[in-house]
Design a protein around this motif. Structure first.
Motif, PDB file in Angstrom:
ATOM      1  N   ALA A 163       0.832  -1.203   0.000  1.00  0.00           N
ATOM      2  CA  ALA A 163       0.000   0.000   0.000  1.00  0.00           C
ATOM      3  C   ALA A 163       0.867   1.254   0.000  1.00  0.00           C
ATOM      4  O   ALA A 163       0.570   2.236  -0.699  1.00  0.00           O
ATOM      5  CB  ALA A 163      -0.937  -0.012   1.204  1.00  0.00           C
ATOM      6  N   GLU A 164       1.950   1.258   0.765  1.00  0.00           N
ATOM      7  CA  GLU A 164       2.855   2.408   0.808  1.00  0.00           C
ATOM      8  C   GLU A 164       3.584   2.575  -0.527  1.00  0.00           C
ATOM      9  O   GLU A 164       3.743   3.685  -1.033  1.00  0.00           O
ATOM     10  CB  GLU A 164       3.866   2.223   1.942  1.00  0.00           C
ATOM     11  N   LEU A 169       3.814   5.644  -5.889  1.00  0.00           N
ATOM     12  CA  LEU A 169       3.688   5.585  -7.342  1.00  0.00           C
ATOM     13  C   LEU A 169       2.494   6.394  -7.838  1.00  0.00           C
ATOM     14  O   LEU A 169       2.575   7.068  -8.866  1.00  0.00           O
ATOM     15  CB  LEU A 169       3.557   4.130  -7.791  1.00  0.00           C
ATOM     16  N   THR A 170       1.377   6.331  -7.122  1.00  0.00           N
ATOM     17  CA  THR A 170       0.180   7.073  -7.517  1.00  0.00           C
ATOM     18  C   THR A 170       0.462   8.569  -7.574  1.00  0.00           C
ATOM     19  O   THR A 170      -0.010   9.276  -8.477  1.00  0.00           O
ATOM     20  CB  THR A 170      -0.982   6.793  -6.540  1.00  0.00           C
ATOM     21  N   ALA A 171       1.258   9.057  -6.645  1.00  0.00           N
ATOM     22  CA  ALA A 171       1.616  10.475  -6.626  1.00  0.00           C
ATOM     23  C   ALA A 171       2.444  10.862  -7.848  1.00  0.00           C
ATOM     24  O   ALA A 171       2.506  12.035  -8.220  1.00  0.00           O
ATOM     25  CB  ALA A 171       2.389  10.789  -5.348  1.00  0.00           C
ATOM     26  N   GLN A 172       3.053   9.877  -8.502  1.00  0.00           N
ATOM     27  CA  GLN A 172       3.844  10.113  -9.712  1.00  0.00           C
ATOM     28  C   GLN A 172       3.065   9.784 -10.986  1.00  0.00           C
ATOM     29  O   GLN A 172       3.637   9.767 -12.079  1.00  0.00           O
ATOM     30  CB  GLN A 172       5.120   9.260  -9.663  1.00  0.00           C
ATOM     31  N   GLY A 173       1.752   9.534 -10.847  1.00  0.00           N
ATOM     32  CA  GLY A 173       0.918   9.249 -12.010  1.00  0.00           C
ATOM     33  C   GLY A 173       0.970   7.814 -12.486  1.00  0.00           C
ATOM     34  O   GLY A 173       0.520   7.507 -13.604  1.00  0.00           O
ATOM     35  N   VAL A 174       1.498   6.915 -11.656  1.00  0.00           N
ATOM     36  CA  VAL A 174       1.608   5.504 -12.025  1.00  0.00           C
ATOM     37  C   VAL A 174       0.457   4.721 -11.403  1.00  0.00           C
ATOM     38  O   VAL A 174       0.149   4.885 -10.222  1.00  0.00           O
ATOM     39  CB  VAL A 174       2.954   4.911 -11.561  1.00  0.00           C
ATOM     40  N   THR A 175      -0.186   3.891 -12.204  1.00  0.00           N
ATOM     41  CA  THR A 175      -1.266   3.048 -11.708  1.00  0.00           C
ATOM     42  C   THR A 175      -0.810   1.598 -11.666  1.00  0.00           C
ATOM     43  O   THR A 175       0.156   1.209 -12.329  1.00  0.00           O
ATOM     44  CB  THR A 175      -2.515   3.154 -12.599  1.00  0.00           C
ATOM     45  N   GLN A 178      -3.418  -5.741 -10.588  1.00  0.00           N
ATOM     46  CA  GLN A 178      -2.995  -7.062 -10.145  1.00  0.00           C
ATOM     47  C   GLN A 178      -3.501  -8.105 -11.118  1.00  0.00           C
ATOM     48  O   GLN A 178      -4.706  -8.255 -11.321  1.00  0.00           O
ATOM     49  CB  GLN A 178      -3.536  -7.375  -8.745  1.00  0.00           C
ATOM     50  N   GLY A 179      -2.595  -8.801 -11.766  1.00  0.00           N
ATOM     51  CA  GLY A 179      -2.959  -9.871 -12.681  1.00  0.00           C
ATOM     52  C   GLY A 179      -2.927 -11.208 -11.985  1.00  0.00           C
ATOM     53  O   GLY A 179      -2.946 -11.298 -10.750  1.00  0.00           O
ATOM     54  N   GLY A 180      -2.857 -12.282 -12.781  1.00  0.00           N
ATOM     55  CA  GLY A 180      -2.854 -13.606 -12.198  1.00  0.00           C
ATOM     56  C   GLY A 180      -1.629 -13.869 -11.341  1.00  0.00           C
ATOM     57  O   GLY A 180      -1.727 -14.428 -10.256  1.00  0.00           O
ATOM     58  N   ARG A 181      -0.462 -13.469 -11.822  1.00  0.00           N
ATOM     59  CA  ARG A 181       0.768 -13.698 -11.082  1.00  0.00           C
ATOM     60  C   ARG A 181       1.470 -12.400 -10.701  1.00  0.00           C
ATOM     61  O   ARG A 181       2.132 -12.321  -9.674  1.00  0.00           O
ATOM     62  CB  ARG A 181       1.746 -14.535 -11.922  1.00  0.00           C
ATOM     63  N   PHE A 182       1.334 -11.381 -11.544  1.00  0.00           N
ATOM     64  CA  PHE A 182       2.189 -10.211 -11.420  1.00  0.00           C
ATOM     65  C   PHE A 182       1.401  -8.934 -11.143  1.00  0.00           C
ATOM     66  O   PHE A 182       0.267  -8.771 -11.590  1.00  0.00           O
ATOM     67  CB  PHE A 182       3.011 -10.030 -12.701  1.00  0.00           C
ATOM     68  N   LEU A 183       2.056  -8.034 -10.420  1.00  0.00           N
ATOM     69  CA  LEU A 183       1.580  -6.672 -10.247  1.00  0.00           C
ATOM     70  C   LEU A 183       2.150  -5.868 -11.408  1.00  0.00           C
ATOM     71  O   LEU A 183       3.363  -5.840 -11.616  1.00  0.00           O
ATOM     72  CB  LEU A 183       2.072  -6.109  -8.918  1.00  0.00           C
ATOM     73  N   SER A 184       1.288  -5.212 -12.190  1.00  0.00           N
ATOM     74  CA  SER A 184       1.716  -4.520 -13.398  1.00  0.00           C
ATOM     75  C   SER A 184       1.549  -3.017 -13.222  1.00  0.00           C
ATOM     76  O   SER A 184       0.471  -2.533 -12.884  1.00  0.00           O
ATOM     77  CB  SER A 184       0.908  -5.002 -14.603  1.00  0.00           C
ATOM     78  N   LEU A 185       2.616  -2.269 -13.463  1.00  0.00           N
ATOM     79  CA  LEU A 185       2.634  -0.811 -13.298  1.00  0.00           C
ATOM     80  C   LEU A 185       2.626  -0.137 -14.660  1.00  0.00           C
ATOM     81  O   LEU A 185       3.309  -0.574 -15.588  1.00  0.00           O
ATOM     82  CB  LEU A 185       3.882  -0.395 -12.528  1.00  0.00           C
ATOM     83  N   SER A 186       1.865   0.951 -14.785  1.00  0.00           N
ATOM     84  CA  SER A 186       1.832   1.700 -16.048  1.00  0.00           C
ATOM     85  C   SER A 186       1.338   3.111 -15.773  1.00  0.00           C
ATOM     86  O   SER A 186       1.048   3.476 -14.627  1.00  0.00           O
ATOM     87  CB  SER A 186       0.922   1.015 -17.072  1.00  0.00           C
ATOM     88  N   PHE A 187       1.173   3.900 -16.843  1.00  0.00           N
ATOM     89  CA  PHE A 187       0.737   5.287 -16.703  1.00  0.00           C
ATOM     90  C   PHE A 187      -0.750   5.490 -16.988  1.00  0.00           C
ATOM     91  O   PHE A 187      -1.193   6.621 -17.119  1.00  0.00           O
ATOM     92  CB  PHE A 187       1.547   6.193 -17.642  1.00  0.00           C
ATOM     93  N   GLY A 188      -1.528   4.436 -17.139  1.00  0.00           N
ATOM     94  CA  GLY A 188      -2.928   4.791 -17.383  1.00  0.00           C
ATOM     95  C   GLY A 188      -3.853   3.703 -17.837  1.00  0.00           C
ATOM     96  O   GLY A 188      -4.325   2.918 -17.042  1.00  0.00           O
ATOM     97  N   THR A 189      -4.122   3.622 -19.142  1.00  0.00           N
ATOM     98  CA  THR A 189      -5.247   2.852 -19.655  1.00  0.00           C
ATOM     99  C   THR A 189      -5.164   1.373 -19.291  1.00  0.00           C
ATOM    100  O   THR A 189      -4.083   0.811 -19.125  1.00  0.00           O
ATOM    101  CB  THR A 189      -5.336   2.984 -21.186  1.00  0.00           C
TER     102      THR A 189
END
Length: 273
Positions: A163-164, A169-175, A178-189
């Motif tokens: 959560a921390e 990351l959210t403060a930097q515009g990153v979303t 959570q997928g089946g195995r991996f946490l996936s980071l990106s900028f949006g859509t």
């Protein structure tokens, strides 16, 4: 790729099609352990015979999707890549532009090491480590590292630490998704954002979406019929919007076998055979 998407949306024909199927790959159309899709071949053949669209919607990269889409005979349809962070145009072999991905990696380097080190992303891993994390072949692992929009990885810490990590990351515009195995980071859509654009372009009479993981939920709920594919490797998804009235279905069989049965059942229900 986003510029190519805009051209695709603006220039494509808007002729209607009876049905478009949006499908996740790993654990859904493709077996979680063996990466085999052959049990789904009868349903894929039925869809092809009626000229229905099949749009792959995955965390996989364009480099991974291009040969897979060709093998499946689905190259004439767009594909949703990197969990919806990008889209692959029909028949397209996109030019690599990793500027978004490099910016994302730069943001990760600025996170306090105590948190950053709890996220084992593909970008920080060798091909051999990606093989260990995913079970992919050496060639497939190289393709999985050819990223343009998103960074998947394993979370190794607690929920509180996660959560921390995500708050920073959210403060930097990153979303995060959570997928089946991996946490996936990106900028949006996400997958459903790209799904909406494809529906707007092709205007199908009917839509079906199939998936097995939390990052598939919005896509499943947006379709006329959503199918939760059973996956014995994780806890089942919670009840979804539309499930009580029969617009969200759940399979008993897992992976491509469940996919095959669900498509045949829905084709009968929609009288589309």
């Amino acid at each position: 790729m986003q510029c190519q998407l805009r051209r695709f949306i603006n220039d494509s024909m808007t002729a209607t099609t009876d049905l478009i199927v949006f499908t996740d790959l790993d654990g859904t159309l493709i077996d979680h352990d063996t990466y085999d899709w052959s049990p789904a071949q009868p349903a894929l053949s039925a869809l092809k015979g009626m000229s229905a669209g099949v749009v792959l919607a995955s965390s996989k990269t364009a480099a991974e999707i291009i040969p897979l889409r060709q093998t499946l005979g689905l190259h004439q349809w767009p594909a949703i890549v990197e969990n919806g962070a990008g889209i692959l145009s029909p028949n397209g072999a996109e030019t690599q532009d990793a500027s978004q991905y490099n910016e994302l990696l730069s943001i990760l380097t600025k996170i306090p090491p105590a948190l950053r080190d709890l996220f084992r992303g593909f970008g920080a891993c060798s091909p051999e480590q990606v093989i260990d994390m995913t079970g992919l072949t050496a060639k497939a692992a190289q393709l999985a590292k050819q990223r343009m929009f998103s960074e998947p990885g394993l979370w190794l810490g607690t929920d509180m630490q996660k959560a921390e990590f995500l708050k920073i990351l959210t403060a930097q515009g990153v979303t995060a998704q959570q997928g089946g195995r991996f946490l996936s980071l990106s900028f949006g859509t996400n997958k459903v954002d790209q799904m909406r654009r494809i529906i707007e372009t092709y205007r199908p009479k009917h839509t079906i979406a199939l998936g097995d993981a939390p990052n598939d939920v919005k896509m499943l709920e947006h379709a006329e019929f959503g199918v939760v594919i059973a996956n014995p490797h994780r806890s089942p998804l919670p009840p979804l919007t539309g499930e009580e009235d029969g617009h969200i279905l759940r399979t008993k069989a897992s992976g491509p076998m469940g996919w095959n049965m669900a498509i045949h059942d829905l084709l009968d229900r929609l009288e589309l055979h």
